[in-house]
Design a protein around this motif. Structure first.
Motif, PDB file in Angstrom:
ATOM      1  N   LEU A 122    -142.036   0.803   9.064  1.00 24.14           N
ATOM      2  CA  LEU A 122    -141.864  -0.424   8.183  1.00 24.14           C
ATOM      3  C   LEU A 122    -141.010   0.404   7.062  1.00 24.14           C
ATOM      4  O   LEU A 122    -140.129  -0.469   6.519  1.00 24.14           O
ATOM      5  N   LEU A 123    -141.128   1.730   6.704  1.00 26.76           N
ATOM      6  CA  LEU A 123    -140.353   2.330   5.735  1.00 26.76           C
ATOM      7  C   LEU A 123    -138.710   2.577   6.291  1.00 26.76           C
ATOM      8  O   LEU A 123    -137.893   2.204   5.666  1.00 26.76           O
ATOM      9  N   GLY A 124    -138.570   2.296   7.667  1.00 22.17           N
ATOM     10  CA  GLY A 124    -137.250   2.185   8.050  1.00 22.17           C
ATOM     11  C   GLY A 124    -136.669   0.964   7.865  1.00 22.17           C
ATOM     12  O   GLY A 124    -135.454   0.981   7.586  1.00 22.17           O
ATOM     13  N   ARG A 125    -137.322  -0.056   7.837  1.00 23.51           N
ATOM     14  CA  ARG A 125    -136.984  -1.383   7.648  1.00 23.51           C
ATOM     15  C   ARG A 125    -136.253  -1.679   6.090  1.00 23.51           C
ATOM     16  O   ARG A 125    -135.471  -2.159   5.896  1.00 23.51           O
ATOM     17  N   VAL A 126    -137.239  -0.945   5.240  1.00 22.84           N
ATOM     18  CA  VAL A 126    -136.909  -0.711   3.762  1.00 22.84           C
ATOM     19  C   VAL A 126    -135.353  -0.166   3.760  1.00 22.84           C
ATOM     20  O   VAL A 126    -134.586  -0.818   2.798  1.00 22.84           O
ATOM     21  N   ILE A 127    -135.427   0.940   4.324  1.00 23.39           N
ATOM     22  CA  ILE A 127    -133.967   1.473   4.325  1.00 23.39           C
ATOM     23  C   ILE A 127    -132.724   0.758   4.565  1.00 23.39           C
ATOM     24  O   ILE A 127    -131.879   0.648   4.330  1.00 23.39           O
ATOM     25  N   GLU A 128    -133.196  -0.013   5.914  1.00 27.37           N
ATOM     26  CA  GLU A 128    -131.994  -0.939   6.584  1.00 27.37           C
ATOM     27  C   GLU A 128    -131.943  -2.070   5.413  1.00 27.37           C
ATOM     28  O   GLU A 128    -130.658  -2.490   5.301  1.00 27.37           O
ATOM     29  N   ASN A 129    -132.954  -2.600   4.807  1.00 29.39           N
ATOM     30  CA  ASN A 129    -132.541  -3.906   3.985  1.00 29.39           C
ATOM     31  C   ASN A 129    -131.869  -3.363   2.723  1.00 29.39           C
ATOM     32  O   ASN A 129    -130.961  -4.142   2.273  1.00 29.39           O
ATOM     33  N   VAL A 130    -132.054  -2.338   2.374  1.00 29.84           N
ATOM     34  CA  VAL A 130    -131.693  -1.742   0.968  1.00 29.84           C
ATOM     35  C   VAL A 130    -130.127  -1.601   1.231  1.00 29.84           C
ATOM     36  O   VAL A 130    -129.401  -1.698   0.489  1.00 29.84           O
ATOM     37  N   THR A 131    -129.929  -0.779   2.224  1.00 30.14           N
ATOM     38  CA  THR A 131    -128.590  -0.278   2.563  1.00 30.14           C
ATOM     39  C   THR A 131    -127.751  -1.425   3.336  1.00 30.14           C
ATOM     40  O   THR A 131    -126.239  -1.257   3.208  1.00 30.14           O
ATOM     41  N   GLY A 132    -128.275  -2.257   4.145  1.00 34.25           N
ATOM     42  CA  GLY A 132    -127.258  -3.126   4.891  1.00 34.25           C
ATOM     43  C   GLY A 132    -126.870  -2.499   6.130  1.00 34.25           C
ATOM     44  O   GLY A 132    -125.835  -2.884   6.707  1.00 34.25           O
ATOM     45  N   VAL A 133    -127.390  -1.268   6.464  1.00 30.32           N
ATOM     46  CA  VAL A 133    -126.858  -0.403   7.662  1.00 30.32           C
ATOM     47  C   VAL A 133    -128.050  -0.141   8.479  1.00 30.32           C
ATOM     48  O   VAL A 133    -129.128   0.125   8.059  1.00 30.32           O
ATOM     49  N   PRO A 134    -127.733   0.208   9.742  1.00 28.40           N
ATOM     50  CA  PRO A 134    -128.839   0.527  10.704  1.00 28.40           C
ATOM     51  C   PRO A 134    -129.497   1.887  10.208  1.00 28.40           C
ATOM     52  O   PRO A 134    -128.667   2.858   9.714  1.00 28.40           O
ATOM     53  N   PHE A 135    -130.908   1.877  10.409  1.00 31.14           N
ATOM     54  CA  PHE A 135    -131.539   3.144   9.913  1.00 31.14           C
ATOM     55  C   PHE A 135    -130.964   4.449  10.288  1.00 31.14           C
ATOM     56  O   PHE A 135    -130.838   5.340   9.591  1.00 31.14           O
ATOM     57  N   GLU A 136    -130.772   4.450  11.703  1.00 28.44           N
ATOM     58  CA  GLU A 136    -130.106   5.835  12.145  1.00 28.44           C
ATOM     59  C   GLU A 136    -128.715   6.205  11.568  1.00 28.44           C
ATOM     60  O   GLU A 136    -128.784   7.378  11.122  1.00 28.44           O
ATOM     61  N   ASP A 171    -143.197   2.542  -6.497  1.00 26.77           N
ATOM     62  CA  ASP A 171    -144.617   1.758  -6.926  1.00 26.77           C
ATOM     63  C   ASP A 171    -144.160   0.186  -6.811  1.00 26.77           C
ATOM     64  O   ASP A 171    -145.213  -0.380  -7.331  1.00 26.77           O
ATOM     65  N   ALA A 172    -143.027  -0.197  -6.287  1.00 24.35           N
ATOM     66  CA  ALA A 172    -142.701  -1.591  -6.203  1.00 24.35           C
ATOM     67  C   ALA A 172    -143.447  -2.054  -4.872  1.00 24.35           C
ATOM     68  O   ALA A 172    -143.701  -1.060  -3.747  1.00 24.35           O
ATOM     69  N   PRO A 173    -143.826  -3.415  -4.875  1.00 27.32           N
ATOM     70  CA  PRO A 173    -144.422  -3.899  -3.661  1.00 27.32           C
ATOM     71  C   PRO A 173    -143.251  -3.708  -2.373  1.00 27.32           C
ATOM     72  O   PRO A 173    -142.268  -3.972  -2.871  1.00 27.32           O
ATOM     73  N   VAL A 174    -143.686  -3.499  -1.115  1.00 29.18           N
ATOM     74  CA  VAL A 174    -142.911  -3.450  -0.289  1.00 29.18           C
ATOM     75  C   VAL A 174    -141.959  -4.484   0.170  1.00 29.18           C
ATOM     76  O   VAL A 174    -140.813  -4.649   0.481  1.00 29.18           O
ATOM     77  N   ARG A 175    -142.542  -5.693  -0.403  1.00 35.12           N
ATOM     78  CA  ARG A 175    -141.983  -7.042  -0.170  1.00 35.12           C
ATOM     79  C   ARG A 175    -140.589  -7.325  -1.130  1.00 35.12           C
ATOM     80  O   ARG A 175    -139.962  -8.225  -0.838  1.00 35.12           O
ATOM     81  N   THR A 176    -140.510  -6.407  -2.257  1.00 32.87           N
ATOM     82  CA  THR A 176    -139.460  -6.138  -2.868  1.00 32.87           C
ATOM     83  C   THR A 176    -138.103  -6.121  -1.825  1.00 32.87           C
ATOM     84  O   THR A 176    -137.044  -6.626  -2.082  1.00 32.87           O
ATOM     85  N   TYR A 177    -138.318  -5.191  -0.868  1.00 31.44           N
ATOM     86  CA  TYR A 177    -137.325  -4.851   0.121  1.00 31.44           C
ATOM     87  C   TYR A 177    -137.419  -5.267   1.501  1.00 31.44           C
ATOM     88  O   TYR A 177    -136.307  -5.661   2.048  1.00 31.44           O
ATOM     89  N   VAL A 178    -138.488  -5.885   1.741  1.00 33.01           N
ATOM     90  CA  VAL A 178    -138.699  -6.461   2.895  1.00 33.01           C
ATOM     91  C   VAL A 178    -139.541  -7.835   2.827  1.00 33.01           C
ATOM     92  O   VAL A 178    -140.744  -7.912   3.086  1.00 33.01           O
ATOM     93  N   PRO A 179    -138.823  -8.755   2.217  1.00 27.02           N
ATOM     94  CA  PRO A 179    -139.618  -9.835   1.801  1.00 27.02           C
ATOM     95  C   PRO A 179    -139.900 -10.702   3.079  1.00 27.02           C
ATOM     96  O   PRO A 179    -140.965 -11.658   3.058  1.00 27.02           O
ATOM     97  N   GLU A 180    -139.401 -10.403   4.015  1.00 26.11           N
ATOM     98  CA  GLU A 180    -139.857 -11.020   5.510  1.00 26.11           C
ATOM     99  C   GLU A 180    -141.309 -10.543   5.781  1.00 26.11           C
ATOM    100  O   GLU A 180    -141.787 -11.008   6.754  1.00 26.11           O
TER     101      GLU A 180
END
Length: 464
Positions: A163-177, A86-95
């Motif tokens: 966009l959810l894939g980018r959430v995963i990348e930004n939170v982990t610092g690792v490529p989505f795949e 329930d957090a705004p997506v910008r919490t994890y993808v501020p860009e």
């Protein structure tokens, strides 16, 4: 999740072969999980140009069924306390930047998962195959049309899942795949599922086919979309792996070696309704990614996929510990072919009947208010009538074809005949063709004027 004995069912094998022949399907692969049994039925070949027999280990591009993997990887981060639904997506993808600043600030992670973020279907662009492909795609969302305020209504959005894939990348610092491979595919024991074309091309894989204007099938040169589309639709997999994936989602969250991949509570939460859909063959409701339907008194949970002449149907019946997977490789008839096998399997193994609703008779006085041109980013739909037959004609926009010839945009379908359903007269069902059984509805504004039409969970806005 341990391996079990594989069985044959001659009735299934015969039906799959007959269905493939009826729909001129080069190849089909089917898997069933029923009563603790694994059953496979395969027919045909991987490609009309380079024919190799289809088996349960043949890789197909599974399109949007990939979303179930993205969601499971994201929910692992939720389980670890690293993402709040329930957090705004910008919490994890501020860009993140959208056409409306308030819209961009308000969208939550949950709204991306259940397609209520108010985002248009997608942006078709090629941001490359490098590790920055997804980041570049998210930057391009500043151009994405918005169709509703966040949380106002469901409308299926490919862009939202990427966009959810980018959430995963930004939170982990690792490529989505890499995240999906390490936290989902490996623990569950999926050894035949890959995002990389380099991994696919060294194994047995199916080529998609497109029906040409002369009626002949031609191999689709594109196998899948660009890397930025991986979260929403970029996985290649096999019936064998997908059936194991179905067993995992029917289970308690433990993986191949007994470790917890996802807590059972989150697995169950994925299957609970979060947004109701109206008059949609896609679903009665969205869970967290899952599409939920009530069929003949039982809840069916699934997520199908398609792209570049390949089709995947992935359906579970949790209360009956049942799964059916169907993969095929020709457009447009992969849709009715796969649906026929799913319906046969539900009836044959469970006694569950999945039937289309019956439309009402043509109303000459009612029909003209439906007529007009409706639009999404990549397609235009025209509603009209010939005699007493209502028709929907969907065409890819010329500028989309011109801008992406390498993507081999499929041929346009012939106009779809449809009829209105009983009730308020705004709901409809397609009555013939490759989309037979698809349902939708016409949207109205507060004055009662028609402003849009929903088809396959997507809103087409009236423009003329």
């Amino acid at each position: 999740m341990n391996d079990i004995t594989i069985e044959n069912d001659s009735a299934l094998t015969e039906f799959v072969a007959a269905t493939a022949a009826e729909h001129d399907m080069p190849g089909m692969a089917v898997g069933i999980w029923a009563d603790g049994r694994v059953i496979f039925a395969n027919t045909g070949v991987t490609s009309t140009e380079n024919p190799v027999p289809v088996t349960e280990h043949t890789l197909f591009a599974i399109g949007s069924t990939s979303k179930t993997f993205t969601t499971t990887a994201l929910l692992r981060l939720v389980a670890d306390g690293r993402v709040d639904l329930d957090a705004p997506v910008r919490t994890y993808v501020p860009e993140l930047t959208l056409l409306d600043e308030r819209h961009a600030a308000a969208i939550t992670v949950r709204q991306l998962l259940n397609h209520t973020a108010g985002l248009e279907w997608n942006i078709i662009n090629n941001t490359g195959e490098g590790d920055d492909g997804l980041a570049a795609f998210v930057a391009s969302l500043a151009e994405l049309p918005l169709i509703a305020a966040p949380g106002e209504r469901p409308s299926y959005s490919q862009a939202g899942f990427n966009l959810l894939g980018r959430v995963i990348e930004n939170v982990t610092g690792v490529p989505f795949e890499q995240v999906v491979a390490e936290t989902v595919l490996a623990p569950v024991g999926l050894r035949e599922s890959f995002y990389s074309r380099d991994e696919v091309m060294t194994r047995r894989f199916a080529a998609g086919h497109e029906r040409q204007a002369d009626g002949q099938l031609a191999v689709a040169r594109a196998w899948k979309g660009t890397r930025a589309n991986n979260p929403g639709g970029g996985l290649g997999s096999t019936v064998s792996d997908l059936l194991r994936w179905g067993r995992f989602h029917l289970g308690d969250g433990h993986g191949e070696h007994g470790d917890t991949v996802l807590p059972a509570e989150l697995l169950d939460r994925m299957k609970q309704p979060t947004a109701r859909l109206r008059a949609s063959a896609m679903a009665d409701a969205f869970g967290l990614c899952w599409m939920l339907r009530d069929v003949d008194g039982v809840r069916v949970v699934g997520h199908d996929g398609s792209g570049f002449g390949q089709f995947a149907n992935f359906q579970l019946v949790p209360e009956r510990n049942f799964a059916v997977v169907v993969l095929s490789n020709a457009s447009p008839d992969g849709i009715p072919a796969n649906q026929a096998v799913v319906r046969w399997a539900l009836r044959h193994y469970l006694g569950v009947v999945d039937a289309d609703p019956e439309p009402v008779a043509f109303d000459a006085g009612r029909a003209p208010e439906l007529f007009g041109v409706y639009d999404i980013d990549a397609m235009t739909m025209t509603c009209y009538a010939e005699g007493e037959q209502l028709l929907l004609e969907c065409k890819v926009k010329p500028e989309i074809r011109a801008a992406a010839p390498e993507a081999e945009i499929p041929q346009d379908h012939p106009p779809f005949p449809f009829g209105l359903l009983p009730g308020d007269g705004d709901e409809y069902v397609i009555t013939a063709g490759s989309f037979q059984g698809q349902r939708g509805f016409f949207s109205r504004d507060e004055r009662g004027e028609i402003t849009g039409i929903d088809l396959a969970g997507r809103l087409f806005t009236r423009i003329a």
